[in-house]
Design an enzyme around this catalytic site. Sequence first.
Site, mmCIF file in Angstrom:
data_model
loop_
_atom_site.group_PDB
_atom_site.id
_atom_site.type_symbol
_atom_site.label_atom_id
_atom_site.label_comp_id
_atom_site.label_asym_id
_atom_site.label_seq_id
_atom_site.Cartn_x
_atom_site.Cartn_y
_atom_site.Cartn_z
ATOM 1 C CG ASP A 84 -2.013 -0.989 1.170
ATOM 2 O OD1 ASP A 84 -2.087 -1.706 0.156
ATOM 3 O OD2 ASP A 84 -2.792 -1.075 2.133
ATOM 4 C CG ASP A 85 0.101 3.789 2.194
ATOM 5 O OD1 ASP A 85 -1.075 3.710 1.795
ATOM 6 O OD2 ASP A 85 0.423 3.676 3.390
ATOM 7 C CG HIS A 135 -4.451 2.587 -1.016
ATOM 8 N ND1 HIS A 135 -5.397 1.883 -0.306
ATOM 9 C CD2 HIS A 135 -3.578 3.063 -0.103
ATOM 10 C CE1 HIS A 135 -5.106 1.934 0.980
ATOM 11 N NE2 HIS A 135 -4.001 2.651 1.132
ATOM 12 C CG HIS A 139 -3.881 7.257 2.472
ATOM 13 N ND1 HIS A 139 -4.361 7.189 3.758
ATOM 14 C CD2 HIS A 139 -3.381 6.026 2.208
ATOM 15 C CE1 HIS A 139 -4.155 5.980 4.244
ATOM 16 N NE2 HIS A 139 -3.572 5.248 3.322
ATOM 17 C CG HIS A 236 2.306 -0.054 4.478
ATOM 18 N ND1 HIS A 236 2.049 -0.962 5.487
ATOM 19 C CD2 HIS A 236 1.155 0.653 4.292
ATOM 20 C CE1 HIS A 236 0.800 -0.808 5.900
ATOM 21 N NE2 HIS A 236 0.230 0.153 5.195
#
Length: 740
Positions: A84-85, A135, A139, A236
């Site tokens: 993620d991210d 995603h 965020h 991540h």
Amino acid sequence: MTGPRKRRSFNRLALGMVVLVVLVGALLVDAYVSAAFQPDHTAGVGRRSTVPAAVTNGGPIIDTRNGTLRTYRLPLKTIALTFDDGPDPWWTPRVMEVLRRHRVNATFFVLGTQVARHPGIVAELARDGDEIGVHSFTHPHLERLPHWQRQLEYSQTQLAVVRATGRKSALLRLPYTSGPGAIDDARWGLIREAGELGYLTVMADTDSQDWRGAGADAIVRAATPQGDWGSIVVMHDAGGDRAETVAALDRFIPLMRSRGYTFTTVSEGLTRAFAGQRVVVDAPATLVDQRRALALVTAVSLAGWVVAAIGVLLLVVGVLTVARTVALFLLAGRHARRRRARDWRWGPPVELPVSVIVPAYNEKEGIEAAVRSLAGGDHPGGIEVVVVDDGSTDNTAALVAALRLPNVRVARIPNGGKPNALNVGVELASHDIVVMVDGDTVFEPDAVRHLVQPFADPFVGAVAGNVKVGNRRSVVARWQHIEYVIGFNLDRRLYDILRCMPTIPGAIGAFRREALEGIGGISHGTLAEDTDATMALCRSGWRVVYEERARAWTEVPSTLRQLWLQRYRWSYGTMQAMWKHRRSLVDRGPSGRFGRLGLPFVALFGIALPLFAPVVDILFVYGLFQPSRLVTTGLWLAMLAMQFLTAVVAFRLDKEQLRPLWVLPLQQFVYRQLMYLVLIQSLGTALTGARLRWHKLHRAGSAGTGMTGAPTAAPTAAPTGAVPVRSSPGRHHRAAAPRR
């Protein structure tokens, strides 16, 4: 104003507005895409009154498309690594290295802002067989956003992915979510909405908790599935230091394989769960999508470049500001100590007679006080005052003649401009030391005496006096008073020490006639005739010095419009003078010394620093909308403190009271911005080659109101007749544009 001039003004205004809109837009875009976010684990779990049990007890892959509800798990002993991210320009490639070494593909749930900045990384992931999922763009907490903004978060990320890979993804992982057991009413609403938009929501079975910073061993333990269950593992590849994640990943893959696990992507895991039935989670982008993607990525990239450029300019401004402050503290203080030492002398006292030239054009408000102060000076050699009436229409010459002062002469000439009037005055002057003043300036009784003392040094060709603001009652005038003390008189101490004085103020300056004749008199080629003449003297080898004891009081503009017109002319004229004397940069001798020292100083501290100074204000406003707003405010206050310290030093050196400095903070929000705009307009005028006409400022005759005592007038005598003088095209009086 003529048609072409109107068009040029409009074009400059339009260009300025376009630049402003682009700059503001770039900052807004960068602020949006740079929004900080907290790690996923910080979100809590709310009420679950509407969440079906099939969801909370089901698998991590949730399909609510087409109004249905299905959940899926991966087959036994199957792991889908998800990250993620990202992408992150440093850590994502490190994660990729580990995956390639172990021949494993993973699913990367990317942020649109990061994809727009680093599309090459995402393109490489897709080429190597990794899977790309959405995603969100920035965020955010999606449940706190309106419906339209949530859709924007998804669609913008899709466009960024399209630009990088040419395909659209149907995989979505919501920010601040983990496994199905953490789904509450708010998140369930988001999942259903995502299904309506065509997304397959992917949660996680196992959270590696690599955000805790507990070490690689802890990450491996947290990522290990229970028993033989298949698992979607979340890690991540961005959002901080991921060295532990990379190290844990390099150990986790061999460990799980030794236990009989295989690694796959989310879509391949679903294909296996459906017994080989292919699950398609992406599709080719349309031409319209590709065009929109190009526009989005271009906007983000442009914003990044603009902010980066502003950051560089901020560094330049910081370096220049610190350098100027240090130089002023060291050299200006040294100048004051040297000149105020008891044993300091220019040489034998200068008691030669002096001629004072007063060019006057419609100066009825202040001409009487100015002439009285000049004629009544205490210079022992005697003072001759020559008032050159430059075609005035307000009886200026008659007012001077009516004073009946024996040492004052009046010459009337057709309107030909200030340089022409000064040159005529020099020809009419009887003496070899010539003082030039403005018609609205009031001298202190000892000003002329102090002003001419540096001529005891035979190498001194001109002397700059100390100009003080007389009308200090309004806030605008007080701002100029501060500027005169700091930006003019303090700078002149610095230039005096370095022997590269660029400007003798028109309000009070003295010259050797020999030096003036050597440069051909006062030129009409620029709007800053004082700066032009001073630079020419320096290039000719004459020394130009500053005499702080010679004080004259001038009336500064009391309105912002008048101030704008005055500074516009000053700035433009200074640029003209610099361009005129540009050859000094490559000359030898005194001219080269001035060109390689004086011109760079004026360019850096007189033009570049004020021109780039708006960057500080722009980034201050921009920083107020960033998470680091406290740091931004602290830096801005530190800059203000540096300016205040400089002001205190300057006021102490000039023996001024500190009381006016209370308006210094207000100066940062109005006056500074006005000076920015003036300089930008002047630069635009210079670059476009437009001609700037002379603007006559309105005077109220209040130049002497700030003096502690009234000037002493000379004894009266019979009225002095005005002398009419015809301007002739000689070396000293060239044709000049008449004042308007």
